[in-house]
Design a protein around this motif. Structure first.
Motif, PDB file in Angstrom:
ATOM      1  N   MET A   1       0.723  -1.046  -0.206  1.00  0.00           N
ATOM      2  CA  MET A   1      -0.112   0.110   0.066  1.00  0.00           C
ATOM      3  C   MET A   1       0.927   1.226   0.005  1.00  0.00           C
ATOM      4  SD  MET A   1      -3.191  -0.955   2.577  1.00  0.00           S
ATOM      5  CE  MET A   1      -4.011   0.233   1.957  1.00  0.00           C
ATOM      6  N   ASP A   2       0.301   2.328  -0.477  1.00  0.00           N
ATOM      7  CA  ASP A   2       1.014   3.745  -0.491  1.00  0.00           C
ATOM      8  C   ASP A   2       1.502   4.260   0.749  1.00  0.00           C
ATOM      9  OD1 ASP A   2      -0.951   5.240  -3.158  1.00  0.00           O
ATOM     10  OD2 ASP A   2       0.685   3.888  -3.151  1.00  0.00           O
ATOM     11  N   ASN A   3       0.882   3.888   1.890  1.00  0.00           N
ATOM     12  CA  ASN A   3       1.034   4.130   3.341  1.00  0.00           C
ATOM     13  C   ASN A   3       2.342   3.351   3.681  1.00  0.00           C
ATOM     14  OD1 ASN A   3      -0.947   5.942   3.495  1.00  0.00           O
ATOM     15  ND2 ASN A   3      -2.254   4.796   4.649  1.00  0.00           N
ATOM     16  N   GLU A   4       2.369   2.162   3.390  1.00  0.00           N
ATOM     17  CA  GLU A   4       3.736   1.287   3.532  1.00  0.00           C
ATOM     18  C   GLU A   4       5.166   1.867   2.795  1.00  0.00           C
ATOM     19  OE1 GLU A   4       3.005  -2.679   2.904  1.00  0.00           O
ATOM     20  OE2 GLU A   4       1.359  -2.812   4.208  1.00  0.00           O
ATOM     21  N   LEU A   5       4.921   2.409   1.836  1.00  0.00           N
ATOM     22  CA  LEU A   5       5.951   3.062   1.129  1.00  0.00           C
ATOM     23  C   LEU A   5       6.378   4.462   1.636  1.00  0.00           C
ATOM     24  CD1 LEU A   5       4.992   2.110  -2.799  1.00  0.00           C
ATOM     25  CD2 LEU A   5       6.695   1.076  -1.416  1.00  0.00           C
ATOM     26  N   ILE A   6       5.392   5.156   1.712  1.00  0.00           N
ATOM     27  CA  ILE A   6       5.703   6.622   2.031  1.00  0.00           C
ATOM     28  C   ILE A   6       5.955   6.644   3.482  1.00  0.00           C
ATOM     29  CG2 ILE A   6       4.637   8.984   2.465  1.00  0.00           C
ATOM     30  CD1 ILE A   6       3.219   8.376  -0.180  1.00  0.00           C
ATOM     31  N   GLY A   7       5.263   5.684   4.502  1.00  0.00           N
ATOM     32  CA  GLY A   7       5.200   5.828   5.783  1.00  0.00           C
ATOM     33  C   GLY A   7       4.067   6.865   6.330  1.00  0.00           C
ATOM     34  N   GLU A   8       3.335   6.546   7.470  1.00  0.00           N
ATOM     35  CA  GLU A   8       2.397   7.727   8.043  1.00  0.00           C
ATOM     36  C   GLU A   8       3.105   8.595   8.676  1.00  0.00           C
ATOM     37  OE1 GLU A   8      -1.279   6.436   9.298  1.00  0.00           O
ATOM     38  OE2 GLU A   8      -1.408   4.535   8.357  1.00  0.00           O
ATOM     39  N   ARG A   9       2.759   9.960   8.275  1.00  0.00           N
ATOM     40  CA  ARG A   9       3.581  10.909   8.699  1.00  0.00           C
ATOM     41  C   ARG A   9       2.304  11.212  10.033  1.00  0.00           C
ATOM     42  NH1 ARG A   9       3.990  12.075   3.361  1.00  0.00           N
ATOM     43  NH2 ARG A   9       6.303  11.916   2.870  1.00  0.00           N
ATOM     44  N   GLU A  10       3.197  11.638  11.299  1.00  0.00           N
ATOM     45  CA  GLU A  10       2.210  12.241  12.100  1.00  0.00           C
ATOM     46  C   GLU A  10       2.022  13.655  12.021  1.00  0.00           C
ATOM     47  OE1 GLU A  10       4.693  11.591  16.043  1.00  0.00           O
ATOM     48  OE2 GLU A  10       5.037   9.653  15.580  1.00  0.00           O
ATOM     49  N   SER A  11       0.704  14.092  12.667  1.00  0.00           N
ATOM     50  CA  SER A  11       0.402  15.540  12.483  1.00  0.00           C
ATOM     51  C   SER A  11       1.527  16.363  13.328  1.00  0.00           C
ATOM     52  CB  SER A  11      -0.964  15.930  12.851  1.00  0.00           C
ATOM     53  OG  SER A  11      -0.884  15.435  14.453  1.00  0.00           O
ATOM     54  N   LYS A  12       1.658  17.587  12.760  1.00  0.00           N
ATOM     55  CA  LYS A  12       2.640  18.763  13.453  1.00  0.00           C
ATOM     56  C   LYS A  12       1.739  19.847  13.681  1.00  0.00           C
ATOM     57  CE  LYS A  12       7.008  17.268  10.911  1.00  0.00           C
ATOM     58  NZ  LYS A  12       7.893  18.058   9.957  1.00  0.00           N
ATOM     59  N   LEU A  13       2.520  20.802  14.347  1.00  0.00           N
ATOM     60  CA  LEU A  13       2.029  22.187  14.741  1.00  0.00           C
ATOM     61  C   LEU A  13       2.661  23.079  13.896  1.00  0.00           C
ATOM     62  CD1 LEU A  13       1.988  22.508  18.691  1.00  0.00           C
ATOM     63  CD2 LEU A  13       0.166  21.996  17.111  1.00  0.00           C
ATOM     64  N   CYS A  14       1.867  23.819  13.243  1.00  0.00           N
ATOM     65  CA  CYS A  14       2.350  24.992  12.297  1.00  0.00           C
ATOM     66  C   CYS A  14       3.458  25.865  13.243  1.00  0.00           C
ATOM     67  CB  CYS A  14       1.201  25.714  11.635  1.00  0.00           C
ATOM     68  SG  CYS A  14       1.633  27.263  10.724  1.00  0.00           S
ATOM     69  N   LYS A  15       4.350  26.230  12.422  1.00  0.00           N
ATOM     70  CA  LYS A  15       5.222  27.041  12.978  1.00  0.00           C
ATOM     71  C   LYS A  15       4.875  28.435  13.415  1.00  0.00           C
ATOM     72  CE  LYS A  15      10.277  27.710  12.765  1.00  0.00           C
ATOM     73  NZ  LYS A  15      11.444  27.590  11.872  1.00  0.00           N
ATOM     74  N   PHE A  16       4.009  28.708  12.665  1.00  0.00           N
ATOM     75  CA  PHE A  16       3.266  30.106  12.875  1.00  0.00           C
ATOM     76  C   PHE A  16       2.226  30.436  13.619  1.00  0.00           C
ATOM     77  CE2 PHE A  16       1.042  33.848  11.391  1.00  0.00           C
ATOM     78  CZ  PHE A  16       1.742  34.979  11.463  1.00  0.00           C
TER      79      PHE A  16
ATOM     80  N   GLU B   1       7.960  15.446   4.941  1.00  0.00           N
ATOM     81  CA  GLU B   1       8.449  15.273   6.343  1.00  0.00           C
ATOM     82  C   GLU B   1       8.862  16.666   7.019  1.00  0.00           C
ATOM     83  OE1 GLU B   1      12.656  13.041   6.649  1.00  0.00           O
ATOM     84  OE2 GLU B   1      11.046  11.830   5.826  1.00  0.00           O
ATOM     85  N   TRP B   2       9.566  17.196   6.005  1.00  0.00           N
ATOM     86  CA  TRP B   2      10.331  18.487   6.492  1.00  0.00           C
ATOM     87  C   TRP B   2       9.146  19.732   6.550  1.00  0.00           C
ATOM     88  CZ3 TRP B   2       9.586  21.477   2.422  1.00  0.00           C
ATOM     89  CH2 TRP B   2       9.637  21.051   1.074  1.00  0.00           C
ATOM     90  N   GLN B   3       8.012  19.614   6.215  1.00  0.00           N
ATOM     91  CA  GLN B   3       7.006  20.787   6.208  1.00  0.00           C
ATOM     92  C   GLN B   3       6.859  21.454   7.478  1.00  0.00           C
ATOM     93  OE1 GLN B   3       3.389  19.891   4.117  1.00  0.00           O
ATOM     94  NE2 GLN B   3       2.605  21.774   4.646  1.00  0.00           N
ATOM     95  N   LYS B   4       6.915  22.556   7.610  1.00  0.00           N
ATOM     96  CA  LYS B   4       6.842  23.213   8.912  1.00  0.00           C
ATOM     97  C   LYS B   4       5.452  24.119   9.046  1.00  0.00           C
ATOM     98  CE  LYS B   4      11.229  22.507  10.389  1.00  0.00           C
ATOM     99  NZ  LYS B   4      11.533  21.332  10.050  1.00  0.00           N
ATOM    100  N   PHE B   5       4.842  24.460   7.819  1.00  0.00           N
ATOM    101  CA  PHE B   5       3.971  25.466   7.937  1.00  0.00           C
ATOM    102  C   PHE B   5       2.278  24.742   7.316  1.00  0.00           C
ATOM    103  CE2 PHE B   5       7.693  27.717   7.747  1.00  0.00           C
ATOM    104  CZ  PHE B   5       7.484  28.761   8.609  1.00  0.00           C
ATOM    105  N   CYS B   6       1.508  25.273   7.811  1.00  0.00           N
ATOM    106  CA  CYS B   6       0.131  24.295   7.482  1.00  0.00           C
ATOM    107  C   CYS B   6      -0.282  25.127   6.057  1.00  0.00           C
ATOM    108  CB  CYS B   6      -0.919  24.571   8.658  1.00  0.00           C
ATOM    109  SG  CYS B   6      -1.368  26.339   8.621  1.00  0.00           S
TER     110      CYS B   6
END
Length: 71
Positions: A2-17, A27-32
């Motif tokens: 499945m795509d999720n297995e290839l990419i890996g599930e990303r945890e939700s993050k808090l927007c830096k702003f 994975e390196w995205q910092k802003f919503c």
């Protein structure tokens, strides 16, 4: 596989702003959103500019004090 297995599930993050929770697309995205990204960097540049102006004022004041101290 499945795509999720290839990419890996990303945890939700808090927007830096805005501190909202979001699911990053990479994975390196910092802003919503691009709006928060632009607002964050505008704020950084404003703060840097204010800091540099204050530093120039202080440097001029120090230079004046040095000139007064010298005979």
């Amino acid at each position: 596989m499945m795509d999720n297995e290839l990419i890996g599930e990303r945890e939700s993050k808090l927007c830096k702003f805005c501190k909202k929770e979001f699911s990053p697309k990479v994975e390196w995205q910092k802003f919503c959103s691009i709006k928060c990204h632009n607002a964050y960097w505008r704020q950084v540049y404003r703060e840097k500019s204010a800091f540099n102006k204050r530093l120039e004022i202080l440097e001029k004041q120090v230079e004046k004090l040095k000139n007064k101290a010298l005979p």
